[in-house]
Scaffold this active site. Structure first.
Site, PDB file in Angstrom:
ATOM      1  N   LEU A 195     -13.146   4.320 -14.472  1.00  0.00           N
ATOM      2  CA  LEU A 195     -13.418   5.682 -14.012  1.00  0.00           C
ATOM      3  C   LEU A 195     -12.622   5.925 -12.719  1.00  0.00           C
ATOM      4  O   LEU A 195     -11.924   6.927 -12.585  1.00  0.00           O
ATOM      5  CB  LEU A 195     -14.935   5.848 -13.758  1.00  0.00           C
ATOM      6  CG  LEU A 195     -15.399   7.162 -13.138  1.00  0.00           C
ATOM      7  CD1 LEU A 195     -15.124   8.342 -14.075  1.00  0.00           C
ATOM      8  CD2 LEU A 195     -16.902   7.112 -12.810  1.00  0.00           C
TER       9      LEU A 195
ATOM     10  N   GLU B 191      -9.997   6.003  -9.713  1.00  0.00           N
ATOM     11  CA  GLU B 191      -8.527   6.061  -9.582  1.00  0.00           C
ATOM     12  C   GLU B 191      -8.161   5.903  -8.117  1.00  0.00           C
ATOM     13  O   GLU B 191      -9.032   6.024  -7.247  1.00  0.00           O
ATOM     14  CB  GLU B 191      -8.023   7.414 -10.109  1.00  0.00           C
ATOM     15  CG  GLU B 191      -8.291   7.596 -11.586  1.00  0.00           C
ATOM     16  CD  GLU B 191      -7.665   8.864 -12.153  1.00  0.00           C
ATOM     17  OE1 GLU B 191      -6.957   9.586 -11.406  1.00  0.00           O
ATOM     18  OE2 GLU B 191      -7.886   9.114 -13.348  1.00  0.00           O
ATOM     19  N   PRO B 192      -6.893   5.659  -7.833  1.00  0.00           N
ATOM     20  CA  PRO B 192      -6.506   5.484  -6.424  1.00  0.00           C
ATOM     21  C   PRO B 192      -6.967   6.671  -5.562  1.00  0.00           C
ATOM     22  O   PRO B 192      -7.415   6.482  -4.435  1.00  0.00           O
ATOM     23  CB  PRO B 192      -4.982   5.388  -6.479  1.00  0.00           C
ATOM     24  CG  PRO B 192      -4.691   4.868  -7.869  1.00  0.00           C
ATOM     25  CD  PRO B 192      -5.760   5.428  -8.756  1.00  0.00           C
TER      26      PRO B 192
ATOM     27  N   SER C 182     -15.514   7.981  -4.945  1.00  0.00           N
ATOM     28  CA  SER C 182     -16.818   8.661  -4.911  1.00  0.00           C
ATOM     29  C   SER C 182     -16.739  10.008  -5.630  1.00  0.00           C
ATOM     30  O   SER C 182     -17.654  10.401  -6.339  1.00  0.00           O
ATOM     31  CB  SER C 182     -17.250   8.896  -3.461  1.00  0.00           C
ATOM     32  OG  SER C 182     -17.353   7.668  -2.776  1.00  0.00           O
TER      33      SER C 182
ATOM     34  N   ARG D 121     -33.075 -28.732   8.509  1.00  0.00           N
ATOM     35  CA  ARG D 121     -32.369 -28.751   9.800  1.00  0.00           C
ATOM     36  C   ARG D 121     -33.348 -28.940  10.960  1.00  0.00           C
ATOM     37  O   ARG D 121     -34.304 -28.171  11.102  1.00  0.00           O
ATOM     38  CB  ARG D 121     -31.611 -27.425   9.978  1.00  0.00           C
ATOM     39  CG  ARG D 121     -30.901 -27.270  11.295  1.00  0.00           C
ATOM     40  CD  ARG D 121     -29.722 -28.198  11.380  1.00  0.00           C
ATOM     41  NE  ARG D 121     -28.920 -27.952  12.587  1.00  0.00           N
ATOM     42  CZ  ARG D 121     -27.973 -28.786  12.998  1.00  0.00           C
ATOM     43  NH1 ARG D 121     -27.692 -29.891  12.310  1.00  0.00           N
ATOM     44  NH2 ARG D 121     -27.281 -28.506  14.089  1.00  0.00           N
TER      45      ARG D 121
ATOM     46  N   GLN E 141     -27.254 -16.555   9.415  1.00  0.00           N
ATOM     47  CA  GLN E 141     -27.832 -16.769  10.754  1.00  0.00           C
ATOM     48  C   GLN E 141     -28.732 -18.005  10.775  1.00  0.00           C
ATOM     49  O   GLN E 141     -28.679 -18.815  11.704  1.00  0.00           O
ATOM     50  CB  GLN E 141     -28.631 -15.511  11.158  1.00  0.00           C
ATOM     51  CG  GLN E 141     -28.978 -15.449  12.627  1.00  0.00           C
ATOM     52  CD  GLN E 141     -27.736 -15.319  13.516  1.00  0.00           C
ATOM     53  OE1 GLN E 141     -26.673 -14.882  13.065  1.00  0.00           O
ATOM     54  NE2 GLN E 141     -27.864 -15.727  14.763  1.00  0.00           N
TER      55      GLN E 141
ATOM     56  N   GLY F 285     -26.910 -21.122  11.053  1.00  0.00           N
ATOM     57  CA  GLY F 285     -26.122 -21.315  12.274  1.00  0.00           C
ATOM     58  C   GLY F 285     -24.650 -21.507  11.929  1.00  0.00           C
ATOM     59  O   GLY F 285     -24.127 -20.839  11.026  1.00  0.00           O
TER      60      GLY F 285
ATOM     61  N   GLU G 250     -20.076   1.155  -8.259  1.00  0.00           N
ATOM     62  CA  GLU G 250     -20.905   2.101  -9.039  1.00  0.00           C
ATOM     63  C   GLU G 250     -21.592   3.125  -8.135  1.00  0.00           C
ATOM     64  O   GLU G 250     -22.733   3.532  -8.373  1.00  0.00           O
ATOM     65  CB  GLU G 250     -21.905   1.359  -9.927  1.00  0.00           C
ATOM     66  CG  GLU G 250     -21.170   0.508 -10.960  1.00  0.00           C
ATOM     67  CD  GLU G 250     -22.010   0.105 -12.144  1.00  0.00           C
ATOM     68  OE1 GLU G 250     -22.914   0.855 -12.530  1.00  0.00           O
ATOM     69  OE2 GLU G 250     -21.729  -0.964 -12.703  1.00  0.00           O
TER      70      GLU G 250
ATOM     71  N   GLU H 111     -23.943   5.646   0.389  1.00  0.00           N
ATOM     72  CA  GLU H 111     -23.961   7.069   0.780  1.00  0.00           C
ATOM     73  C   GLU H 111     -24.108   7.947  -0.469  1.00  0.00           C
ATOM     74  O   GLU H 111     -24.863   8.919  -0.466  1.00  0.00           O
ATOM     75  CB  GLU H 111     -22.665   7.430   1.538  1.00  0.00           C
ATOM     76  CG  GLU H 111     -22.527   6.807   2.918  1.00  0.00           C
ATOM     77  CD  GLU H 111     -22.115   5.328   2.892  1.00  0.00           C
ATOM     78  OE1 GLU H 111     -21.748   4.812   1.817  1.00  0.00           O
ATOM     79  OE2 GLU H 111     -22.184   4.685   3.960  1.00  0.00           O
TER      80      GLU H 111
HETATM   81  C1  LIG Z   1     -15.020  -5.315  -6.783  1.00  0.00           C
HETATM   82  C2  LIG Z   1     -15.038  -3.916  -7.289  1.00  0.00           C
HETATM   83  C3  LIG Z   1     -15.271  -3.687  -8.642  1.00  0.00           C
HETATM   84  C4  LIG Z   1     -15.250  -2.382  -9.150  1.00  0.00           C
HETATM   85  N1  LIG Z   1     -15.364  -2.181 -10.499  1.00  0.00           N
HETATM   86  C5  LIG Z   1     -15.158  -0.942 -11.004  1.00  0.00           C
HETATM   87  C6  LIG Z   1     -15.092  -0.731 -12.417  1.00  0.00           C
HETATM   88  O1  LIG Z   1     -15.258  -1.669 -13.207  1.00  0.00           O
HETATM   89  N2  LIG Z   1     -14.814   0.510 -12.871  1.00  0.00           N
HETATM   90  C7  LIG Z   1     -14.618   1.566 -12.024  1.00  0.00           C
HETATM   91  O2  LIG Z   1     -14.372   2.669 -12.513  1.00  0.00           O
HETATM   92  N3  LIG Z   1     -14.684   1.403 -10.678  1.00  0.00           N
HETATM   93  C8  LIG Z   1     -14.936   0.183 -10.148  1.00  0.00           C
HETATM   94  N4  LIG Z   1     -14.963  -0.007  -8.786  1.00  0.00           N
HETATM   95  C9  LIG Z   1     -14.737   1.137  -7.917  1.00  0.00           C
HETATM   96  C10 LIG Z   1     -15.950   1.572  -7.115  1.00  0.00           C
HETATM   97  O3  LIG Z   1     -16.896   2.179  -7.958  1.00  0.00           O
HETATM   98  C11 LIG Z   1     -15.465   2.476  -5.982  1.00  0.00           C
HETATM   99  O4  LIG Z   1     -14.775   1.633  -5.057  1.00  0.00           O
HETATM  100  C12 LIG Z   1     -16.578   3.239  -5.304  1.00  0.00           C
HETATM  101  O5  LIG Z   1     -17.116   4.205  -6.180  1.00  0.00           O
HETATM  102  C13 LIG Z   1     -16.113   3.923  -4.008  1.00  0.00           C
HETATM  103  O6  LIG Z   1     -14.937   4.622  -4.206  1.00  0.00           O
HETATM  104  P1  LIG Z   1     -13.706   4.411  -3.186  1.00  0.00           P
HETATM  105  O7  LIG Z   1     -13.479   2.957  -3.092  1.00  0.00           O
HETATM  106  O8  LIG Z   1     -12.588   5.273  -3.604  1.00  0.00           O
HETATM  107  O9  LIG Z   1     -14.283   4.899  -1.783  1.00  0.00           O
HETATM  108  P2  LIG Z   1     -14.284   6.404  -1.225  1.00  0.00           P
HETATM  109  O10 LIG Z   1     -14.859   7.326  -2.242  1.00  0.00           O
HETATM  110  O11 LIG Z   1     -12.944   6.730  -0.675  1.00  0.00           O
HETATM  111  O12 LIG Z   1     -15.324   6.286  -0.029  1.00  0.00           O
HETATM  112  C14 LIG Z   1     -14.965   5.833   1.287  1.00  0.00           C
HETATM  113  C15 LIG Z   1     -16.191   6.035   2.182  1.00  0.00           C
HETATM  114  O13 LIG Z   1     -16.505   7.448   2.268  1.00  0.00           O
HETATM  115  C16 LIG Z   1     -17.853   7.648   1.898  1.00  0.00           C
HETATM  116  N5  LIG Z   1     -18.006   8.940   1.220  1.00  0.00           N
HETATM  117  C17 LIG Z   1     -17.242   9.433   0.208  1.00  0.00           C
HETATM  118  N6  LIG Z   1     -17.728  10.621  -0.185  1.00  0.00           N
HETATM  119  C18 LIG Z   1     -18.824  10.880   0.574  1.00  0.00           C
HETATM  120  C19 LIG Z   1     -19.775  11.939   0.636  1.00  0.00           C
HETATM  121  N7  LIG Z   1     -19.696  12.987  -0.181  1.00  0.00           N
HETATM  122  N8  LIG Z   1     -20.766  11.851   1.525  1.00  0.00           N
HETATM  123  C20 LIG Z   1     -20.863  10.779   2.368  1.00  0.00           C
HETATM  124  N9  LIG Z   1     -20.007   9.745   2.348  1.00  0.00           N
HETATM  125  C21 LIG Z   1     -18.999   9.788   1.463  1.00  0.00           C
HETATM  126  C22 LIG Z   1     -18.187   6.479   0.978  1.00  0.00           C
HETATM  127  O14 LIG Z   1     -19.582   6.276   0.870  1.00  0.00           O
HETATM  128  C23 LIG Z   1     -17.457   5.351   1.644  1.00  0.00           C
HETATM  129  O15 LIG Z   1     -18.221   4.861   2.710  1.00  0.00           O
HETATM  130  C24 LIG Z   1     -15.032  -1.293  -8.261  1.00  0.00           C
HETATM  131  C25 LIG Z   1     -14.839  -1.528  -6.891  1.00  0.00           C
HETATM  132  C26 LIG Z   1     -14.817  -2.817  -6.415  1.00  0.00           C
HETATM  133  C27 LIG Z   1     -14.564  -3.035  -4.940  1.00  0.00           C
END
Ligand SMILES: Cc1cc2nc3c(=O)[nH]c(=O)nc-3n(C[C@H](O)[C@H](O)[C@H](O)COP(=O)(O)OP(=O)(O)OC[C@H]3O[C@@H](n4cnc5c(N)ncnc54)[C@H](O)[C@@H]3O)c2cc1C
Length: 380
Positions: A125, A127-128, A132, A268, A336, A339, A363, A367
């Site tokens: 789901l 993308e770069p 969120s 410990r 913690q 130690g 997932e 936030e």
């Molecule tokens: C190890 C790993 C496995 C994953 N596996 C999958 C997978 O199998 N399939 C898949 O599709 N994705 C996967 N993901 C992606 C994951 O779901 C996303 O990284 C996640 O949803 C957050 O998106 P982002 O990294 O683009 O962060 P961003 O959306 O850029 O968020 C950056 C920060 O801004 C905050 N933020 C963003 N919008 C808001 C808002 N409206 N209000 C308040 N705060 C906000 C976020 O909470 C976060 O703190 C995986 C990620 C990791 C690290």
């Protein structure tokens, strides 16, 4: 109201725990160190029926429910969160999307092979440019004759390099925004589809997290999953189940961190006594155990509701939010209590500390869970 697991659930818990301690525990640090995806364990979990716990037996699944599924994820993650996330992404994201939105032929074609781990599944789901804000995905799917042509990049796909089957969400009608997103099934080896960059991660290093790249990738029309335009709505339904599995992943790691801290605190000695005799340490252990139990109740309640066919958007997010934040706190206190020994790799504390952080991100971040919860609360 029955808060206790039944005999079958206790038996399942025991057998998954024994398997994890026997087959996974001895290799955890080695796999973590070199980021090795343990294919043979995944295949063995398939043979044991643990890669398709929630699917009916007629589709090759184990015919159990979400309560058994969270028990499985918790027990695997108590030993290694990497295995937990591999099973979770495979089951409640990829396979379950096909199960809840797929046509009968799609279910018959894909679920039996996924449920037995003959095939490994991934779900794309993110993308770069859209995490969120998943509704702003840019990958496209254009109908051309009797084919769909996919172009774009998915990122952070769990199991990406090892997946035989992936479900991806792409734009089929840009003007319709989230109602213009559709889901597709793509098989490994399809021309124009390849896994891309493999992430070098802070934690969960034995799990694979990779890009999926689509360049003029042609798939048959029948690989549309669900109705055209329903991809985003179905993805949100998938996440209702997926978030329960992340809660279970968090719970398992919190339990593992707590148990190792408890054990260490009794061994410990400082100032002539076991550190577990200091009230400061006892209070940490008491808080950890209490919060883990509360997280377990939220998680099992969401799972039980799911098994009863109820909508769990609110409960799944509450369980995911709470369990993941508890896990981060427990892993922190685990370090913690150890130690300096919590900071080195001779004890499991440091790995739990690194691994749990994913739970407040994947997932939907904490936030976003609060946003989902608040939306549900304010809805009426
Ligand atoms: C190890 C790993 C496995 C994953 N596996 C999958 C997978 O199998 N399939 C898949 O599709 N994705 C996967 N993901 C992606 C994951 O779901 C996303 O990284 C996640 O949803 C957050 O998106 P982002 O990294 O683009 O962060 P961003 O959306 O850029 O968020 C950056 C920060 O801004 C905050 N933020 C963003 N919008 C808001 C808002 N409206 N209000 C308040 N705060 C906000 C976020 O909470 C976060 O703190 C995986 C990620 C990791 C690290």
């Amino acid at each position: 109201m029955d808060f206790l697991p039944n005999d079958e659930q206790l038996q399942l818990k025991k057998s998954v725990r024994e398997f994890a301690e026997r087959e996974i525990l001895p290799h955890v640090m080695e796999w973590d160190e070199v980021s090795r995806f343990p294919c043979e364990i995944v295949k063995e979990l398939g043979r044991l029926g643990l890669m398709g716990v929630i699917f009916p037996q007629e589709y090759g699944g184990s015919g159990m429910g979400y309560v058994e599924y969270v028990t499985t994820i918790e027990e695997l993650s108590r030993v290694d969160g990497s295995i937990g996330i591999i099973v979770a992404a495979h089951t409640s994201l990829c396979s379950n999307h096909i199960f809840i939105a797929g046509a009968e032929e799609q279910k018959r074609k894909y679920i039996p092979r996924l449920a037995t781990a003959e095939h490994i599944g991934g779900w794309g789901l993110t993308e770069p440019g859209s995490g969120s804000d998943a509704g702003s995905a840019r990958m496209t799917a254009v109908r051309k004759g009797n084919k769909w042509v996919l172009n774009g990049t998915k990122t952070f796909c769990t199991n990406g390099h090892y997946a035989d089957v992936v479900v991806v969400i792409a734009v089929t009608d840009k003007a319709a925004h989230t109602h213009g997103l559709s889901a597709f099934i793509v098989e490994k080896g399809t021309k124009g589809f390849r896994p891309g960059k493999k992430e070098n991660k802070l934690g969960l290093r034995a799990s694979d997290t990779s890009e999926l790249i689509f360049e003029d990738c042609e798939i048959p029309l029948e690989n549309l999953l669900g109705k055209e335009g329903d991809g985003f709505i179905d993805a949100m339904r998938v996440l209702d189940g997926g978030r329960i599995s992340i809660a279970a992943l968090a719970l398992g790691m919190a339990q593992g961190a707590y148990e190792s801290a408890l054990k260490y605190s009794k061994q410990r000695k400082q100032f002539g006594k076991a550190i577990s005799e200091f009230q400061a340490i006892q209070w940490k252990l008491a808080d950890m155990a209490t919060e883990i139990e509360a997280a377990r109740l939220l998680t099992v309640r969401a799972a039980d509701m799911k098994d009863k066919g109820m909508k769990t958007t609110l409960e799944s997010s509450m369980a995911k939010l709470y369990a993941s934040e508890v896990a981060v706190r427990c892993a922190n206190e685990g370090v913690q209590i150890h130690g300096g020994y919590g900071f080195v790799k001779d004890y499991p504390a440091e790995k739990f500390y690194r691994d749990v952080k994913l739970c407040t991100i994947g997932e939907g971040t904490s936030e976003i869970q609060r946003l989902v919860i608040a939306r549900q609360l304010l809805k009426d």
